[in-house]
Scaffold this motif. Sequence first.
Motif, PDB file in Angstrom:
ATOM      1  N   ALA A 565      11.753  -6.285   7.744  1.00 33.71           N
ATOM      2  CA  ALA A 565      11.409  -5.168   6.856  1.00 33.71           C
ATOM      3  C   ALA A 565      10.382  -4.248   7.506  1.00 33.71           C
ATOM      4  CB  ALA A 565      10.873  -5.705   5.529  1.00 33.71           C
ATOM      5  N   ALA A 566       9.372  -4.835   8.138  1.00 26.95           N
ATOM      6  CA  ALA A 566       8.307  -4.020   8.736  1.00 26.95           C
ATOM      7  C   ALA A 566       8.818  -3.183   9.907  1.00 26.95           C
ATOM      8  CB  ALA A 566       7.161  -4.911   9.199  1.00 26.95           C
ATOM      9  N   ALA A 567       9.875  -3.651  10.596  1.00 22.59           N
ATOM     10  CA  ALA A 567      10.423  -2.899  11.727  1.00 22.59           C
ATOM     11  C   ALA A 567      11.052  -1.581  11.293  1.00 22.59           C
ATOM     12  CB  ALA A 567      11.443  -3.745  12.482  1.00 22.59           C
ATOM     13  N   LEU A 568      11.335  -1.419   9.995  1.00 20.92           N
ATOM     14  CA  LEU A 568      11.912  -0.182   9.476  1.00 20.92           C
ATOM     15  C   LEU A 568      10.849   0.841   9.101  1.00 20.92           C
ATOM     16  CD1 LEU A 568      14.613  -1.787   7.134  1.00 20.92           C
ATOM     17  CD2 LEU A 568      14.878  -1.037   9.503  1.00 20.92           C
ATOM     18  N   VAL A 569       9.572   0.456   9.243  1.00 21.73           N
ATOM     19  CA  VAL A 569       8.460   1.334   8.882  1.00 21.73           C
ATOM     20  C   VAL A 569       8.022   2.138  10.105  1.00 21.73           C
ATOM     21  CG1 VAL A 569       6.100   1.383   7.951  1.00 21.73           C
ATOM     22  CG2 VAL A 569       7.747  -0.311   7.111  1.00 21.73           C
ATOM     23  N   ARG A 570       7.540   3.341   9.862  1.00 23.71           N
ATOM     24  CA  ARG A 570       7.075   4.197  10.954  1.00 23.71           C
ATOM     25  C   ARG A 570       5.943   3.512  11.726  1.00 23.71           C
ATOM     26  NH1 ARG A 570       6.537   9.382   6.872  1.00 23.71           N
ATOM     27  NH2 ARG A 570       8.768   9.509   6.350  1.00 23.71           N
ATOM     28  N   PRO A 571       5.799   3.815  12.998  1.00 23.36           N
ATOM     29  CA  PRO A 571       4.715   3.201  13.779  1.00 23.36           C
ATOM     30  C   PRO A 571       3.339   3.619  13.266  1.00 23.36           C
ATOM     31  CG  PRO A 571       5.820   4.919  15.047  1.00 23.36           C
ATOM     32  CD  PRO A 571       6.638   4.709  13.818  1.00 23.36           C
ATOM     33  N   GLN A 572       2.328   2.839  13.663  1.00 27.91           N
ATOM     34  CA  GLN A 572       0.981   3.091  13.186  1.00 27.91           C
ATOM     35  C   GLN A 572       0.463   4.486  13.546  1.00 27.91           C
ATOM     36  OE1 GLN A 572      -1.809   0.048  14.272  1.00 27.91           O
ATOM     37  NE2 GLN A 572      -3.614   1.267  13.723  1.00 27.91           N
ATOM     38  N   PRO A 573       0.729   5.024  14.742  1.00 28.87           N
ATOM     39  CA  PRO A 573       0.255   6.393  15.022  1.00 28.87           C
ATOM     40  C   PRO A 573       0.855   7.441  14.080  1.00 28.87           C
ATOM     41  CG  PRO A 573       0.793   5.259  17.073  1.00 28.87           C
ATOM     42  CD  PRO A 573       1.266   4.380  15.972  1.00 28.87           C
ATOM     43  N   ALA A 574       2.020   7.149  13.484  1.00 29.57           N
ATOM     44  CA  ALA A 574       2.645   8.077  12.537  1.00 29.57           C
ATOM     45  C   ALA A 574       2.260   7.768  11.100  1.00 29.57           C
ATOM     46  CB  ALA A 574       4.162   8.051  12.681  1.00 29.57           C
ATOM     47  N   GLY A 575       1.314   6.847  10.894  1.00 24.63           N
ATOM     48  CA  GLY A 575       0.829   6.547   9.550  1.00 24.63           C
ATOM     49  C   GLY A 575       1.515   5.384   8.873  1.00 24.63           C
ATOM     50  N   GLY A 576       2.400   4.671   9.554  1.00 22.08           N
ATOM     51  CA  GLY A 576       3.115   3.563   8.923  1.00 22.08           C
ATOM     52  C   GLY A 576       2.203   2.393   8.605  1.00 22.08           C
ATOM     53  N   THR A 577       2.293   1.878   7.369  1.00 27.98           N
ATOM     54  CA  THR A 577       1.448   0.785   6.907  1.00 27.98           C
ATOM     55  C   THR A 577       2.286  -0.254   6.193  1.00 27.98           C
ATOM     56  OG1 THR A 577      -0.415   2.300   6.597  1.00 27.98           O
ATOM     57  CG2 THR A 577      -0.563   0.167   5.503  1.00 27.98           C
ATOM     58  N   VAL A 578       1.981  -1.526   6.441  1.00 26.14           N
ATOM     59  CA  VAL A 578       2.645  -2.645   5.770  1.00 26.14           C
ATOM     60  C   VAL A 578       1.569  -3.502   5.120  1.00 26.14           C
ATOM     61  CG1 VAL A 578       4.028  -4.737   6.072  1.00 26.14           C
ATOM     62  CG2 VAL A 578       4.579  -2.675   7.373  1.00 26.14           C
ATOM     63  N   VAL A 579       1.778  -3.832   3.840  1.00 23.65           N
ATOM     64  CA  VAL A 579       0.867  -4.720   3.117  1.00 23.65           C
ATOM     65  C   VAL A 579       1.644  -5.969   2.731  1.00 23.65           C
ATOM     66  CG1 VAL A 579      -0.589  -5.023   1.093  1.00 23.65           C
ATOM     67  CG2 VAL A 579      -0.505  -2.808   2.241  1.00 23.65           C
ATOM     68  N   VAL A 580       1.192  -7.140   3.173  1.00 27.11           N
ATOM     69  CA  VAL A 580       1.842  -8.399   2.854  1.00 27.11           C
ATOM     70  C   VAL A 580       0.942  -9.189   1.911  1.00 27.11           C
ATOM     71  CG1 VAL A 580       0.929  -9.438   4.989  1.00 27.11           C
ATOM     72  CG2 VAL A 580       2.818 -10.531   3.772  1.00 27.11           C
ATOM     73  N   VAL A 581       1.506  -9.613   0.787  1.00 27.26           N
ATOM     74  CA  VAL A 581       0.765 -10.392  -0.199  1.00 27.26           C
ATOM     75  C   VAL A 581       0.998 -11.864   0.117  1.00 27.26           C
ATOM     76  CG1 VAL A 581       0.400 -10.844  -2.646  1.00 27.26           C
ATOM     77  CG2 VAL A 581       1.048  -8.557  -1.890  1.00 27.26           C
ATOM     78  N   ALA A 582       0.108 -12.436   0.914  1.00 24.52           N
ATOM     79  CA  ALA A 582       0.198 -13.830   1.336  1.00 24.52           C
ATOM     80  C   ALA A 582      -1.146 -14.246   1.895  1.00 24.52           C
ATOM     81  CB  ALA A 582       1.302 -14.025   2.385  1.00 24.52           C
ATOM     82  N   GLU A 583      -1.386 -15.541   1.958  1.00 22.26           N
ATOM     83  CA  GLU A 583      -2.657 -16.058   2.454  1.00 22.26           C
ATOM     84  C   GLU A 583      -2.859 -15.639   3.906  1.00 22.26           C
ATOM     85  OE1 GLU A 583      -6.136 -17.369   3.035  1.00 22.26           O
ATOM     86  OE2 GLU A 583      -5.238 -17.484   1.029  1.00 22.26           O
ATOM     87  N   PRO A 584      -3.921 -14.882   4.211  1.00 23.80           N
ATOM     88  CA  PRO A 584      -4.084 -14.322   5.563  1.00 23.80           C
ATOM     89  C   PRO A 584      -4.256 -15.354   6.662  1.00 23.80           C
ATOM     90  CG  PRO A 584      -5.502 -13.196   3.971  1.00 23.80           C
ATOM     91  CD  PRO A 584      -4.966 -14.408   3.291  1.00 23.80           C
ATOM     92  N   THR A 585      -4.730 -16.558   6.336  1.00 31.43           N
ATOM     93  CA  THR A 585      -5.013 -17.540   7.382  1.00 31.43           C
ATOM     94  C   THR A 585      -3.769 -18.294   7.848  1.00 31.43           C
ATOM     95  OG1 THR A 585      -5.514 -19.235   5.707  1.00 31.43           O
ATOM     96  CG2 THR A 585      -7.344 -17.876   6.509  1.00 31.43           C
ATOM     97  N   LEU A 586      -2.646 -18.148   7.169  1.00 32.63           N
ATOM     98  CA  LEU A 586      -1.448 -18.884   7.554  1.00 32.63           C
ATOM     99  C   LEU A 586      -0.875 -18.339   8.855  1.00 32.63           C
ATOM    100  CD1 LEU A 586       0.290 -19.269   4.081  1.00 32.63           C
ATOM    101  CD2 LEU A 586      -1.041 -20.981   5.332  1.00 32.63           C
ATOM    102  N   ARG A 587      -0.295 -19.223   9.649  1.00 32.69           N
ATOM    103  CA  ARG A 587       0.185 -18.845  10.974  1.00 32.69           C
ATOM    104  C   ARG A 587       1.236 -17.729  10.940  1.00 32.69           C
ATOM    105  NH1 ARG A 587       2.718 -23.529  14.369  1.00 32.69           N
ATOM    106  NH2 ARG A 587       0.559 -24.263  14.314  1.00 32.69           N
ATOM    107  N   PRO A 588       2.270 -17.785  10.072  1.00 30.85           N
ATOM    108  CA  PRO A 588       3.243 -16.684  10.066  1.00 30.85           C
ATOM    109  C   PRO A 588       2.622 -15.347   9.689  1.00 30.85           C
ATOM    110  CG  PRO A 588       4.131 -18.614   8.954  1.00 30.85           C
ATOM    111  CD  PRO A 588       2.682 -18.875   9.175  1.00 30.85           C
ATOM    112  N   VAL A 589       1.635 -15.363   8.798  1.00 31.84           N
ATOM    113  CA  VAL A 589       0.980 -14.111   8.403  1.00 31.84           C
ATOM    114  C   VAL A 589       0.189 -13.547   9.574  1.00 31.84           C
ATOM    115  CG1 VAL A 589      -0.573 -13.031   6.740  1.00 31.84           C
ATOM    116  CG2 VAL A 589       0.873 -14.946   6.025  1.00 31.84           C
TER     117      VAL A 589
END
Length: 715
Positions: A565-589
């Motif tokens: 899903a995140a690969a379909l978002v614009r790159p960071q220099p173009a303002g693309g942002t992804v927010v994931v609702v999950a425990e930040p310390t987990l390895r996949p996150v």
Amino acid sequence: MSSENGQPDGDAEGAPPEQLALIRESVRKAGTPRAKPRTWRGAALAKELPVARVLVDKGVLHLDRYFDYAVPEELDADAQPGVRVRVRFGAGGRRVREGRREGGGLIDGFLVERRAESDYAGPLAALAQVVSPERVLDEELLGLARVVADRYAGSLADVLQLAVPPRSARAERRPSPAPQPPPPAPAPGSWERYEQGPAFLESLASGGAPRAVWNALPGPQWSEELARAVAAALASGRGALVVLPDGRAVARVDAALTGLLGEGRHAVLTADAGPEKRYAQWLAVRRGSVRAVVGTRAAMFAPVRDLGLVAVWDDGDDSHSEQHAPQPHAREVLLLRAAQDRCGFLLGGWSCTVEAAQLVDTGWARPLLAPRERVRTAAPLVRTVGDQDLARDEAARAARLPTLAWQAVREGLRHGPVLVQVPRRGYVPRMACAACRAPARCRHCAGPLEARGADDLRCGWCGREESGWHCPECGGFRLRAQVVGARRTAEELGRAFPAVPVRTSGREHVLDTVPGAPALVVSTPGAEPVAEGGYAAALLLDGWAMLGRPDLRSGEDALRRWIGAAALVRPQPAGGTVVVVAEPTLRPVQALVRWDPVGHAVRELAERAELGFPPVSRMAAVSGPGEAVSEFLRAVELPAPAEILGPVPLPVTAAGRPRRPGAPSPGEHWDRALIRVPPGHGAALAAALKTAQATRMARGGNAPVWVRIDPLDIG
């Protein structure tokens, strides 16, 4: 079984007792010469090579061998190796000798070989019919099918049912286009973004066989890059085969190939094309008119001549695993083809599976990566919201969004569409007590209660409506959603952003693309449409639901779906942002935040090697009624280092839902055992399981026992 089908080729172990008795009787007759074939009706035979060795289309393991038939003179010209034939086989339960005289029913098969003599000493039945003179099965495809059948403990006939599509007479009469000369070698294009990308294309174009695991950069360029790899293989005068997870991915690579090479250079093999068109495309490949194939998993057996490249995209997708026996995986079949044909191999994806990491770790394939600087400029900014942050956040509660996600949506909608990924489809797929969080279950069958609408609460197993529910644990009467579905999320977002259009994409209706105008796009994993110009932002909700599955691959699958899903978002220099609702310390996150799926796969591989889990070890699953599984395990002669885990009870398939192969139907109680062997013993394990299953079937075992090599989920 009728003996008119002749003597089986090779070892007869596992054959029916009647046939074994007949075979042994013929062997005991000392000095009995090989019989010259003659038909029981006295018809004239072919003068040369009058014996046809036939593989009957009967996918049972104790009949997984060839049978000899006589070739009548009138069928001599058409009865060539590789054609479809019809033969008499079996006698509906009659005794063997009666069956030879009276004949059995007609069954389809493939003529594999013409011979001068038969190993069988008795009279041979004649071929009943040559269905078509089209030679659809050659030695190369037959050899591949045999290797796949042995690897997955299946029958050759079952594999050929997957490999050779059903016949269409009209498609056979249609002439295939004339072959086109090889195209020029393509320019590297966007392959220059990868450190070894241009060298990979150069090796293919010069006739080499490079093997690579490709971690693709986010964005839409992957389809063009695959097309250039195919063009490089064609430039060397060889063929190419690309297997993709679904029709939408096939359409993108199809368009990229057409744009790069023009019409007529490749064939598309998908079920959506319809049987006649698909068979016509398959024939064009078989006849050598087309040297490149793009398709879904059934295309893994496409008979491409002189293969120079096999490629698979997103090998972690479940769609690559065939659901029909013997359930081969496209990645493994292409690995076998790469070894058999000594051709190039390319495994690509935005994420990285543990199996892909193992190919690199063993040195069989080389990594194809972009420098970290390019990764950072191509990927969007990823931010996390943990469960504690969500619990403390009182803002935007009506939309079930934390403040950070709310702000990301509001800012993203100023510049374009925003993607919202929800783990489940539907309204509210699972409910729980609002007070004690105990799962809400049906009073009749204990199935999970689901909310199909605002006032529609019913059981997900038996379908009964539920009214007046109360919690048996604490007595509470209020319900809350465990995981909120896509439709419910769309409703909530629509209320939170009333002036913004909301679109949904899921199983019932999957969108391919959406315009670049501001909109909210709510999608289940794998159904995300491509946005023109890319999404301005993306929300990945309820991450705990994917990470909390009791499965060995839960972390790997969650990361793959998030990155998809995140690969379909614009790159960071173009303002693309992804927010994931999950425990930040987990390895996949953390791997998502760093955009490091390769590092995650390497660490997973190291842990599995330490614990003896696949793919470092080889594993098989045996499932069925408890007594049948126990009897099978007592009978099978496993290799010495094999370890049996279980059996344990299998969960029951919910009523009204499709039954997966090897899973019990509603009302049935099955067990499953896992058998694990260390590296180097996988072939011995498959052979032992296949022999035991064939013997069991020959003895007439009634209870079903399913054997699966390399099961996707081992719990």
